[in-house]
Design an enzyme around this catalytic site. Structure first.
Site, PDB file in Angstrom:
ATOM      1  N   HIS A 272      44.843 -17.815 -10.263  1.00  0.00           N
ATOM      2  CA  HIS A 272      45.362 -16.458 -10.448  1.00  0.00           C
ATOM      3  C   HIS A 272      46.770 -16.412  -9.867  1.00  0.00           C
ATOM      4  CE1 HIS A 272      45.631 -12.076 -10.374  1.00  0.00           C
ATOM      5  NE2 HIS A 272      44.618 -12.090 -11.214  1.00  0.00           N
ATOM      6  N   ASP A 329      37.368 -13.531 -14.770  1.00  0.00           N
ATOM      7  CA  ASP A 329      36.864 -13.983 -16.074  1.00  0.00           C
ATOM      8  C   ASP A 329      35.791 -15.055 -15.969  1.00  0.00           C
ATOM      9  OD1 ASP A 329      40.133 -13.415 -16.744  1.00  0.00           O
ATOM     10  OD2 ASP A 329      38.566 -12.486 -17.967  1.00  0.00           O
TER      11      ASP A 329
HETATM   12  C1  SDX Z   1      43.590 -12.426 -15.708  1.00  0.00           C
HETATM   13  O1  SDX Z   1      47.585 -10.675 -13.426  1.00  0.00           O
HETATM   14  C2  SDX Z   1      46.368 -10.251 -13.360  1.00  0.00           C
HETATM   15  O2  SDX Z   1      45.982  -9.510 -12.489  1.00  0.00           O
HETATM   16  C3  SDX Z   1      45.489 -10.767 -14.491  1.00  0.00           C
HETATM   17  C4  SDX Z   1      44.025 -10.358 -14.375  1.00  0.00           C
HETATM   18  C5  SDX Z   1      43.847  -8.883 -14.561  1.00  0.00           C
HETATM   19  O3  SDX Z   1      42.869  -8.334 -14.060  1.00  0.00           O
HETATM   20  O4  SDX Z   1      44.661  -8.289 -15.318  1.00  0.00           O
HETATM   21  O5  SDX Z   1      43.503 -10.739 -13.123  1.00  0.00           O
HETATM   22  C6  SDX Z   1      43.210 -11.023 -15.485  1.00  0.00           C
HETATM   23  O6  SDX Z   1      44.453 -12.676 -16.502  1.00  0.00           O
HETATM   24  C7  SDX Z   1      42.931 -13.481 -14.871  1.00  0.00           C
HETATM   25  C8  SDX Z   1      43.470 -14.915 -15.199  1.00  0.00           C
HETATM   26  C9  SDX Z   1      42.735 -15.369 -16.450  1.00  0.00           C
HETATM   27  N1  SDX Z   1      43.304 -16.649 -16.951  1.00  0.00           N
HETATM   28  C10 SDX Z   1      42.625 -17.813 -16.756  1.00  0.00           C
HETATM   29  O7  SDX Z   1      41.546 -17.933 -16.157  1.00  0.00           O
HETATM   30  C11 SDX Z   1      43.299 -19.010 -17.409  1.00  0.00           C
HETATM   31  C12 SDX Z   1      43.209 -20.206 -16.455  1.00  0.00           C
HETATM   32  N2  SDX Z   1      44.112 -19.934 -15.332  1.00  0.00           N
HETATM   33  C13 SDX Z   1      45.442 -20.457 -15.396  1.00  0.00           C
HETATM   34  O8  SDX Z   1      45.991 -20.547 -16.661  1.00  0.00           O
HETATM   35  C14 SDX Z   1      46.348 -19.981 -14.282  1.00  0.00           C
HETATM   36  O9  SDX Z   1      45.654 -20.124 -13.119  1.00  0.00           O
HETATM   37  C15 SDX Z   1      46.936 -18.570 -14.343  1.00  0.00           C
HETATM   38  C16 SDX Z   1      47.673 -18.347 -15.629  1.00  0.00           C
HETATM   39  C17 SDX Z   1      45.874 -17.557 -14.202  1.00  0.00           C
HETATM   40  C18 SDX Z   1      47.892 -18.444 -13.165  1.00  0.00           C
HETATM   41  O10 SDX Z   1      48.860 -19.382 -13.368  1.00  0.00           O
HETATM   42  P1  SDX Z   1      50.051 -19.587 -12.323  1.00  0.00           P
HETATM   43  O11 SDX Z   1      49.875 -18.785 -11.089  1.00  0.00           O
HETATM   44  O12 SDX Z   1      51.300 -19.441 -13.087  1.00  0.00           O
HETATM   45  O13 SDX Z   1      49.808 -21.053 -11.845  1.00  0.00           O
HETATM   46  P2  SDX Z   1      50.507 -22.280 -12.519  1.00  0.00           P
HETATM   47  O14 SDX Z   1      50.235 -22.238 -13.985  1.00  0.00           O
HETATM   48  O15 SDX Z   1      51.910 -22.309 -12.035  1.00  0.00           O
HETATM   49  O16 SDX Z   1      49.673 -23.505 -11.902  1.00  0.00           O
HETATM   50  C19 SDX Z   1      49.913 -23.963 -10.562  1.00  0.00           C
HETATM   51  C20 SDX Z   1      49.221 -25.336 -10.504  1.00  0.00           C
HETATM   52  C21 SDX Z   1      49.595 -26.225 -11.671  1.00  0.00           C
HETATM   53  O17 SDX Z   1      49.393 -27.548 -11.248  1.00  0.00           O
HETATM   54  P3  SDX Z   1      50.716 -28.393 -10.726  1.00  0.00           P
HETATM   55  O18 SDX Z   1      51.822 -28.193 -11.724  1.00  0.00           O
HETATM   56  O19 SDX Z   1      51.023 -27.820  -9.349  1.00  0.00           O
HETATM   57  O20 SDX Z   1      50.237 -29.851 -10.644  1.00  0.00           O
HETATM   58  O21 SDX Z   1      47.793 -25.120 -10.623  1.00  0.00           O
HETATM   59  C22 SDX Z   1      47.343 -25.719 -11.820  1.00  0.00           C
HETATM   60  C23 SDX Z   1      48.545 -25.922 -12.696  1.00  0.00           C
HETATM   61  O22 SDX Z   1      48.326 -27.001 -13.593  1.00  0.00           O
HETATM   62  N3  SDX Z   1      46.394 -24.785 -12.410  1.00  0.00           N
HETATM   63  C24 SDX Z   1      45.226 -25.142 -12.924  1.00  0.00           C
HETATM   64  C25 SDX Z   1      44.620 -23.945 -13.309  1.00  0.00           C
HETATM   65  N4  SDX Z   1      45.427 -22.911 -13.028  1.00  0.00           N
HETATM   66  C26 SDX Z   1      46.535 -23.438 -12.467  1.00  0.00           C
HETATM   67  N5  SDX Z   1      44.655 -26.368 -13.091  1.00  0.00           N
HETATM   68  C27 SDX Z   1      43.418 -26.367 -13.669  1.00  0.00           C
HETATM   69  N6  SDX Z   1      42.756 -25.250 -14.070  1.00  0.00           N
HETATM   70  C28 SDX Z   1      43.341 -24.040 -13.899  1.00  0.00           C
HETATM   71  N7  SDX Z   1      42.701 -22.930 -14.306  1.00  0.00           N
END
Ligand code: SDX
Length: 394
Positions: A272, A329
């Site tokens: 998140h 989720d």
């Molecule tokens: C919602 O904003 C809100 O409040 C949203 C929400 C709401 O109520 O409105 O809470 C609802 O949207 C919840 C989130 C739902 N989405 C997912 O579950 C999709 C999976 N999650 C990711 O795509 C991700 O965690 C985000 C998009 C939610 C957050 O992304 P960030 O904060 O931009 O993190 P990032 O993409 O910069 O990742 C940081 C690191 C990366 O690795 P490195 O580059 O450091 O090696 O963490 C890794 C990412 O690859 N990473 C994950 C991951 N999420 C981040 N690796 C594996 N699985 C994951 N889910």
């Protein structure tokens, strides 16, 4: 970062905006609606009461709750002209596409509430807010019926908000669908937990559109479009698809976790932008899963896989170092699937849940300074250069 913008919402280049609706402390996993902890609201409130709190800022008194519930109930049906719009959609249409279009069309059927004149639109706010809360549920049910080639089911005045929704989704001309009380409660809780969440992608979209003076219906219609994205509202669908694939492959989750650590897969429902701790909504939903499956007398292999993934991820440095925890989720999709909601309706349910937050944020903008949002940017394009006539080009 390239393309990074600073968010100028009329408060100068602070990179943020001010709101009094929802408080989140991502490090500690705290979520409060108008100061009330989400855990207490989940325990003792209902979606419609929480909607009143989020929209008006205070818990309703008895008379206010009666009036508000009455307005929501009274507004459940939709104009027969809107049936004809539905009938124009191809059966393959995605429910989110239909929902966004139908919400915007409310401005055509209730033009007095959608004048794009802030003062006049605010004069109708109470009726427009209740109408929207009620009709988003009816429109959602109709989009499911239309896609399924089923006749529309009219709402009943004898039913509560969630029971009426399940009735409009699943009843047939020859018999009414009567859901188990625990199923109705689980759906009500899912909606309550989604009711607002500070400046997420879709809520910020609503504020942006509202800042231009657009009416409530147009603004929330834009919010639905933003929520449709797989990284935002589409994640609950992606979680169930992920769990189904893991189940079908015979993997106990270990192979998938390793693939995620190699960057070959994303553990949907984890991570998140704000929560760097357990999302309190995920904790609450995780706890009610057993209750729903007991009420349905169902065993669900997807829940077992989810529990195993969670346990493995929370003990794996890849996820712990990146502060990746279950978000709202991770369990919501499993519960929706268990109560019979089809996968492509999950984000529609999220839209129904988020409606109070979108309405409250629109109201905050409409009553606010009146300045249009104009995000700034850091230009990273070409420096000044002169035009080259076509004849001088290759
Ligand atoms: C919602 O904003 C809100 O409040 C949203 C929400 C709401 O109520 O409105 O809470 C609802 O949207 C919840 C989130 C739902 N989405 C997912 O579950 C999709 C999976 N999650 C990711 O795509 C991700 O965690 C985000 C998009 C939610 C957050 O992304 P960030 O904060 O931009 O993190 P990032 O993409 O910069 O990742 C940081 C690191 C990366 O690795 P490195 O580059 O450091 O090696 O963490 C890794 C990412 O690859 N990473 C994950 C991951 N999420 C981040 N690796 C594996 N699985 C994951 N889910």
């Amino acid at each position: 970062k390239s393309g990074y913008i600073t968010y100028d919402e009329g408060y100068g280049n602070t990179g943020s905006c001010e709101s009094s609706i929802t408080f989140i402390n991502g490090e500690k996993g705290i979520l409060r609606y108008r100061g009330y902890p989400i855990e207490q609201l989940a325990e003792s409130s209902t979606f419609i009461e929480a909607a009143y709190l989020i929209i008006y800022g205070e818990l309703p008194q008895r008379r206010q709750m009666t009036e508000f519930s009455g307005r929501v109930l009274r507004n459940a049906r939709i104009d027969v002209g809107m049936h004809r719009i539905f009938e124009g959609f191809p059966h393959s249409s995605h429910p989110m596409a239909m929902l966004s279009a139908m919400l915007n069309s409310l401005g055509c059927y209730y033009p007095e509430m959608a004048t794009n004149n802030r003062e006049r639109d605010l004069e109708c706010f109470d009726e427009a807010a209740s109408l929207l809360l009620s009709k988003v549920r009816t429109l959602a049910a109709m989009s499911y019926r239309m896609k399924s080639g089923l006749p529309f089911v009219y709402p009943k005045h004898s039913m509560g908000y969630c029971q009426n929704f399940l009735h409009m989704l699943f009843s047939e001309p020859y018999h009414d669908y009567v859901p188990h009380d625990d199923v109705v409660k689980a759906l009500d809780l899912i909606l309550l937990l989604h009711a607002d969440h500070e400046q997420n992608c879709s809520t910020s979209t609503v504020r942006m559109v509202a800042s231009g003076g657009a009416n409530l219906f147009a603004s929330v219609s834009a919010g639905v479009c933003a929520l449709w994205g797989p990284l935002h509202g589409g994640a609950n669908m992606a979680v169930v698809s992920m769990l189904q694939k893991i189940h079908e492959s015979g993997d106990d989750g270990s192979r998938f976790i390793e693939a995620a650590k190699r960057g070959e897969a994303r553990l949907m429902g984890f991570g998140h932008r704000v929560y760097k701790n357990y999302d309190p909504r995920a904790r609450i939903l995780g706890e009610i899963c057993e209750k729903v499956f007991a009420a349905l007398n169902k065993k669900n292999p997807l829940l077992d896989i989810a529990r195993r993934l969670e346990e493995k991820a929370l003990n794996d440095s890849y996820f712990v170092d990146r502060k990746l925890y279950p978000n709202v989720d991770f369990y919501s999709g499993i519960i929706l699937e268990a109560i019979g909601i089809p996968l492509d309706m999950f984000t529609v349910i999220f839209s129904i849940g988020r409606m109070p937050g979108w309405i409250a944020n629109w109201k905050e903008i409409a009553e606010g300074t009146g300045r249009i949002h104009r995000p700034r940017q850091i230009y990273i394009g070409k420096n000044k250069r002169d035009y080259i006539m076509m004849k001088d080009r290759a």
